[in-house]
Design a protein around this motif. Structure first.
Motif, PDB file in Angstrom:
ATOM      1  N   ALA A   1      12.890   1.017 -32.620  1.00  0.00           N
ATOM      2  CA  ALA A   1      12.650   0.868 -31.182  1.00  0.00           C
ATOM      3  C   ALA A   1      13.423  -0.369 -30.717  1.00  0.00           C
ATOM      4  O   ALA A   1      13.100  -1.497 -31.116  1.00  0.00           O
ATOM      5  CB  ALA A   1      11.168   0.713 -30.890  1.00  0.00           C
ATOM      6  N   PHE A   2      14.443  -0.150 -29.910  1.00  0.00           N
ATOM      7  CA  PHE A   2      15.288  -1.240 -29.429  1.00  0.00           C
ATOM      8  C   PHE A   2      14.721  -1.840 -28.154  1.00  0.00           C
ATOM      9  O   PHE A   2      14.269  -1.118 -27.264  1.00  0.00           O
ATOM     10  CB  PHE A   2      16.705  -0.727 -29.162  1.00  0.00           C
ATOM     11  CG  PHE A   2      17.473  -0.369 -30.398  1.00  0.00           C
ATOM     12  CD1 PHE A   2      18.171  -1.338 -31.100  1.00  0.00           C
ATOM     13  CD2 PHE A   2      17.487   0.939 -30.863  1.00  0.00           C
ATOM     14  CE1 PHE A   2      18.882  -1.009 -32.243  1.00  0.00           C
ATOM     15  CE2 PHE A   2      18.189   1.278 -32.000  1.00  0.00           C
ATOM     16  CZ  PHE A   2      18.892   0.301 -32.704  1.00  0.00           C
ATOM     17  N   LEU A   3      14.777  -3.155 -28.063  1.00  0.00           N
ATOM     18  CA  LEU A   3      14.408  -3.883 -26.851  1.00  0.00           C
ATOM     19  C   LEU A   3      15.687  -4.494 -26.309  1.00  0.00           C
ATOM     20  O   LEU A   3      16.119  -5.567 -26.731  1.00  0.00           O
ATOM     21  CB  LEU A   3      13.363  -4.954 -27.167  1.00  0.00           C
ATOM     22  CG  LEU A   3      12.043  -4.426 -27.748  1.00  0.00           C
ATOM     23  CD1 LEU A   3      11.171  -5.574 -28.220  1.00  0.00           C
ATOM     24  CD2 LEU A   3      11.312  -3.579 -26.720  1.00  0.00           C
ATOM     25  N   HIS A   4      16.306  -3.798 -25.367  1.00  0.00           N
ATOM     26  CA  HIS A   4      17.619  -4.204 -24.871  1.00  0.00           C
ATOM     27  C   HIS A   4      17.548  -5.171 -23.694  1.00  0.00           C
ATOM     28  O   HIS A   4      18.601  -5.628 -23.231  1.00  0.00           O
ATOM     29  CB  HIS A   4      18.417  -2.966 -24.446  1.00  0.00           C
ATOM     30  CG  HIS A   4      18.899  -2.123 -25.581  1.00  0.00           C
ATOM     31  ND1 HIS A   4      19.563  -2.641 -26.665  1.00  0.00           N
ATOM     32  CD2 HIS A   4      18.810  -0.783 -25.801  1.00  0.00           C
ATOM     33  CE1 HIS A   4      19.886  -1.667 -27.504  1.00  0.00           C
ATOM     34  NE2 HIS A   4      19.428  -0.526 -27.008  1.00  0.00           N
ATOM     35  N   GLY A   5      16.351  -5.473 -23.215  1.00  0.00           N
ATOM     36  CA  GLY A   5      16.232  -6.362 -22.067  1.00  0.00           C
ATOM     37  C   GLY A   5      15.634  -7.709 -22.417  1.00  0.00           C
ATOM     38  O   GLY A   5      14.990  -8.351 -21.577  1.00  0.00           O
ATOM     39  N   MET A   6      15.881  -8.175 -23.642  1.00  0.00           N
ATOM     40  CA  MET A   6      15.316  -9.456 -24.056  1.00  0.00           C
ATOM     41  C   MET A   6      15.945 -10.619 -23.285  1.00  0.00           C
ATOM     42  O   MET A   6      17.134 -10.612 -22.960  1.00  0.00           O
ATOM     43  CB  MET A   6      15.541  -9.670 -25.553  1.00  0.00           C
ATOM     44  CG  MET A   6      14.688  -8.792 -26.460  1.00  0.00           C
ATOM     45  SD  MET A   6      12.924  -9.213 -26.416  1.00  0.00           S
ATOM     46  CE  MET A   6      12.939 -10.865 -27.118  1.00  0.00           C
ATOM     47  N   THR A   7      15.117 -11.628 -22.999  1.00  0.00           N
ATOM     48  CA  THR A   7      15.575 -12.865 -22.358  1.00  0.00           C
ATOM     49  C   THR A   7      14.967 -14.047 -23.098  1.00  0.00           C
ATOM     50  O   THR A   7      13.970 -13.904 -23.806  1.00  0.00           O
ATOM     51  CB  THR A   7      15.141 -12.923 -20.883  1.00  0.00           C
ATOM     52  OG1 THR A   7      13.696 -12.862 -20.818  1.00  0.00           O
ATOM     53  CG2 THR A   7      15.731 -11.764 -20.094  1.00  0.00           C
TER      54      THR A   7
ATOM     55  N   TRP B   1       7.618 -13.843 -25.654  1.00  0.00           N
ATOM     56  CA  TRP B   1       6.156 -13.733 -25.660  1.00  0.00           C
ATOM     57  C   TRP B   1       5.712 -12.267 -25.631  1.00  0.00           C
ATOM     58  O   TRP B   1       4.744 -11.903 -26.299  1.00  0.00           O
ATOM     59  CB  TRP B   1       5.583 -14.496 -24.463  1.00  0.00           C
ATOM     60  CG  TRP B   1       5.992 -15.930 -24.445  1.00  0.00           C
ATOM     61  CD1 TRP B   1       5.769 -16.867 -25.416  1.00  0.00           C
ATOM     62  CD2 TRP B   1       6.711 -16.598 -23.406  1.00  0.00           C
ATOM     63  NE1 TRP B   1       6.286 -18.080 -25.048  1.00  0.00           N
ATOM     64  CE2 TRP B   1       6.882 -17.955 -23.814  1.00  0.00           C
ATOM     65  CE3 TRP B   1       7.221 -16.209 -22.171  1.00  0.00           C
ATOM     66  CZ2 TRP B   1       7.539 -18.902 -23.038  1.00  0.00           C
ATOM     67  CZ3 TRP B   1       7.882 -17.149 -21.390  1.00  0.00           C
ATOM     68  CH2 TRP B   1       8.035 -18.471 -21.822  1.00  0.00           C
ATOM     69  N   ASP B   2       6.409 -11.437 -24.873  1.00  0.00           N
ATOM     70  CA  ASP B   2       6.105 -10.001 -24.885  1.00  0.00           C
ATOM     71  C   ASP B   2       6.342  -9.422 -26.277  1.00  0.00           C
ATOM     72  O   ASP B   2       5.574  -8.580 -26.758  1.00  0.00           O
ATOM     73  CB  ASP B   2       6.994  -9.255 -23.885  1.00  0.00           C
ATOM     74  CG  ASP B   2       6.833  -9.748 -22.453  1.00  0.00           C
ATOM     75  OD1 ASP B   2       5.739 -10.240 -22.111  1.00  0.00           O
ATOM     76  OD2 ASP B   2       7.806  -9.634 -21.684  1.00  0.00           O
TER      77      ASP B   2
ATOM     78  N   GLY C   1       2.920 -13.388 -22.069  1.00  0.00           N
ATOM     79  CA  GLY C   1       2.925 -12.238 -22.987  1.00  0.00           C
ATOM     80  C   GLY C   1       2.270 -10.992 -22.431  1.00  0.00           C
ATOM     81  O   GLY C   1       1.133 -11.016 -21.955  1.00  0.00           O
ATOM     82  N   ASN C   2       3.009  -9.884 -22.493  1.00  0.00           N
ATOM     83  CA  ASN C   2       2.505  -8.582 -22.111  1.00  0.00           C
ATOM     84  C   ASN C   2       2.829  -7.561 -23.198  1.00  0.00           C
ATOM     85  O   ASN C   2       3.926  -7.586 -23.786  1.00  0.00           O
ATOM     86  CB  ASN C   2       3.134  -8.113 -20.782  1.00  0.00           C
ATOM     87  CG  ASN C   2       2.721  -9.000 -19.608  1.00  0.00           C
ATOM     88  OD1 ASN C   2       1.572  -9.035 -19.217  1.00  0.00           O
ATOM     89  ND2 ASN C   2       3.692  -9.719 -19.055  1.00  0.00           N
ATOM     90  N   LEU C   3       1.902  -6.675 -23.456  1.00  0.00           N
ATOM     91  CA  LEU C   3       2.097  -5.643 -24.462  1.00  0.00           C
ATOM     92  C   LEU C   3       3.134  -4.644 -23.980  1.00  0.00           C
ATOM     93  O   LEU C   3       3.080  -4.151 -22.855  1.00  0.00           O
ATOM     94  CB  LEU C   3       0.762  -4.940 -24.718  1.00  0.00           C
ATOM     95  CG  LEU C   3       0.756  -3.799 -25.739  1.00  0.00           C
ATOM     96  CD1 LEU C   3       1.125  -4.317 -27.118  1.00  0.00           C
ATOM     97  CD2 LEU C   3      -0.613  -3.142 -25.761  1.00  0.00           C
ATOM     98  N   ILE C   4       4.110  -4.336 -24.845  1.00  0.00           N
ATOM     99  CA  ILE C   4       5.134  -3.340 -24.526  1.00  0.00           C
ATOM    100  C   ILE C   4       4.653  -1.992 -25.073  1.00  0.00           C
ATOM    101  O   ILE C   4       4.947  -1.597 -26.200  1.00  0.00           O
ATOM    102  CB  ILE C   4       6.492  -3.722 -25.137  1.00  0.00           C
ATOM    103  CG1 ILE C   4       6.865  -5.167 -24.762  1.00  0.00           C
ATOM    104  CG2 ILE C   4       7.593  -2.771 -24.654  1.00  0.00           C
ATOM    105  CD1 ILE C   4       8.079  -5.694 -25.507  1.00  0.00           C
TER     106      ILE C   4
END
Length: 496
Positions: free
Chosen positions: A152-158, A455-456, A488-491
């Motif tokens: 599962a890719f997270l392409h919007g990381m900051t 944090w997410d 932090g929010n759950l993805i």
């Protein structure tokens, strides 16, 4: 009570020590006896955790082990220091090919970490569809592309920083300053190890050296000191495990018993000193590891097919070294280590991109050096975990500290730092494979669709481990501290 100036007092104590030593020797010899005895004693870690929990209103380690049933029991975090480029490895950007050599719209004069940027620069390598999902994957990672449908890719990381040291620390601890516990320390504090003969938390640095900011990446921070990582790799196994020549098992036993007596007496007078408790526990763990560590680090016991799969004897010595670290990681995970940091590359050197993924000047040459080191061994580790059934209970995290610019750095053929958009990914227990969440803009410059934070990322990882991230806290300096700070929010979109 021992009076160091009274010979009779010392003699009586030594007689007691030798009496205990004789008892142990009749059961087991040398350190085997001490290791078994320590397994029967009350665990100092549990005592320390119980003490800490009195200050924690939300969660009590060792009492409520998790907040809810966990999908994952352990974590493997693979870290590529130097800020691995998302648009050259994981996130295909056709617009970079279409507009290669043209200015980045709206940011023609943008100044990044090392100064002015040039024009847009396409990836030097083609992308092609991989797996049943058809996810576009860089042709520089042919082995890793075989796992696309499990990732599962997270392409919007900051991230908060564009500097390597703070960036690595932030990615590992949820804070961009040193002094905070790493994710591995948090999990070790929360759950401990599944194997009393091995540490709960291990960091395996690359043969090329430690990552930026070094040991701060696996620090215990303000958690009790025993929760920092034990550091080792296949090239530098645990030091000082063997008894020096000329010291008999009986002498070693007596010395350890005497030292233990002094340590416990000293600790009893200083109950709040976690560093001392950690040192005592380290001695006890070292005794147990004298039995377990030689076996777990014996890579020669693995069949030839496994060594070939990982590439441990590859002519590329850096690749072979990393492959051995990958194999060592699997052996630790299958024996109950709770959290394992595995590093592929190290801190920056005098030449950018030589020792890590920090390709400021020569992206193509740098990544053609780093990708082969990373690709086959990492893919082999994932395959091995899956074939052994370990992936069902192991959460895999791939991380780097930030991304790269879609433009070339002025006067070079490399990319500068980019904290505004990059990729991390997850795989394994509880993860919906073959998915992508979030995206940067068409050029890869900024997170545009469903931006996510560090944090997410950890809120989601902790959820899979059975914890509500805002309830896993530790009281320190007037605050209930946590891995996700106050964010932090759950993805949910990447959860199976």
């Amino acid at each position: 009570m021992l009076n160091p100036f009274d010979p009779n007092s010392t003699r009586r104590l030594l007689q007691q020590v030798h009496s205990r030593r004789s008892f142990f020797s009749n059961v087991y010899t040398g350190m085997a006896g001490l290791g078994l005895t320590n397994l029967l004693l009350n665990d100092l870690s549990a005592a320390s955790k119980s003490s800490s929990s009195k200050q924690n209103k939300d969660w009590q380690p060792g009492v409520n082990e998790t907040h809810f049933p966990a999908k994952a029991k352990r974590v493997l975090q693979i870290f590529c220091p130097g800020a691995a480029s998302h648009m050259d490895l994981w996130e295909h950007k056709p617009s970079l090919e279409k507009y290669h050599g043209k200015p980045l719209p709206g940011e023609e004069n943008f100044l990044s970490f090392q100064g002015k940027n040039g024009n847009l620069m396409k990836s030097p390598w083609a992308f092609k569809p991989a797996g049943e999902s058809g996810k576009m994957s860089s042709t520089m990672l042919p082995y890793m592309s075989q796992h696309i449908d499990d990732i599962a890719f997270l392409h919007g990381m900051t991230t908060k920083t564009n500097t390597h040291g703070p960036g690595c620390v932030f990615m590992n601890t949820g804070h961009d300053t040193e002094g905070h516990p790493s994710a591995g320390a948090w999990l070790g504090y929360a759950l401990g190890s599944e194997n009393e003969n091995l540490p709960a938390y291990i960091a395996i640095p690359d043969i090329r050296g430690e990552p930026p900011n070094g040991k701060a990446n696996w620090s215990n921070g303000y958690l009790p000191a025993q929760h920092q990582a034990i550091v080792m790799n296949a090239q530098s196994p645990i030091r000082n495990l063997k008894v020096p020549q000329g010291i008999s098992p009986k002498e070693e036993q007596a010395t350890r018993d005497f030292l233990k007596f002094l340590d416990q007496r000293h600790a009893a007078q200083r109950p709040g000193n976690s560093d001392l408790q950690a040192r005592i526990e380290a001695y006890e763990l070292a005794a147990r590891m004298q039995l377990s560590a030689p076996e777990v680090s014996n890579l020669a016991s693995e069949p030839k097919t496994i060594h070939e799969q990982y590439g441990t004897n590859d002519p590329n010595k850096l690749k072979a070294a990393y492959a051995r670290n990958c194999l060592l990681a699997r052996r630790f995970l299958e024996r109950g280590v709770r959290y394992l940091n595995l590093y592929c590359s190290s801190r920056a050197s005098g030449v950018d991109g030589l020792l890590n993924w920090d390709a400021h000047k020569t992206l193509k040459a740098d990544y053609e050096r780093h990708c082969p080191i990373f690709d086959q061994p990492t893919a082999a580790l994932l395959t091995d975990l899956k074939q052994r059934g370990l992936l069902d209970e192991t959460l895999i995290l791939w991380t780097t500290e930030f991304g790269r610019m879609p433009t070339h750095q002025a006067g070079t053929l490399g990319r500068d730092h980019n904290p505004d958009g990059f990729t991390c990914w997850m795989m394994g227990a509880g993860i919906k494979g073959g998915t992508s969440y979030g995206a940067t803009d068409e050029f890869g410059r900024r997170a545009e669709l469903n931006p996510t934070t560090v944090w997410d990322f950890y809120a989601t990882a902790l959820h899979l481990l059975g914890f509500q991230h805002d309830k896993l806290t530790y009281y320190n300096n007037g605050l209930d501290r946590r891995l996700t700070d106050v964010h932090g929010n759950l993805i949910k979109e990447i959860l199976a």
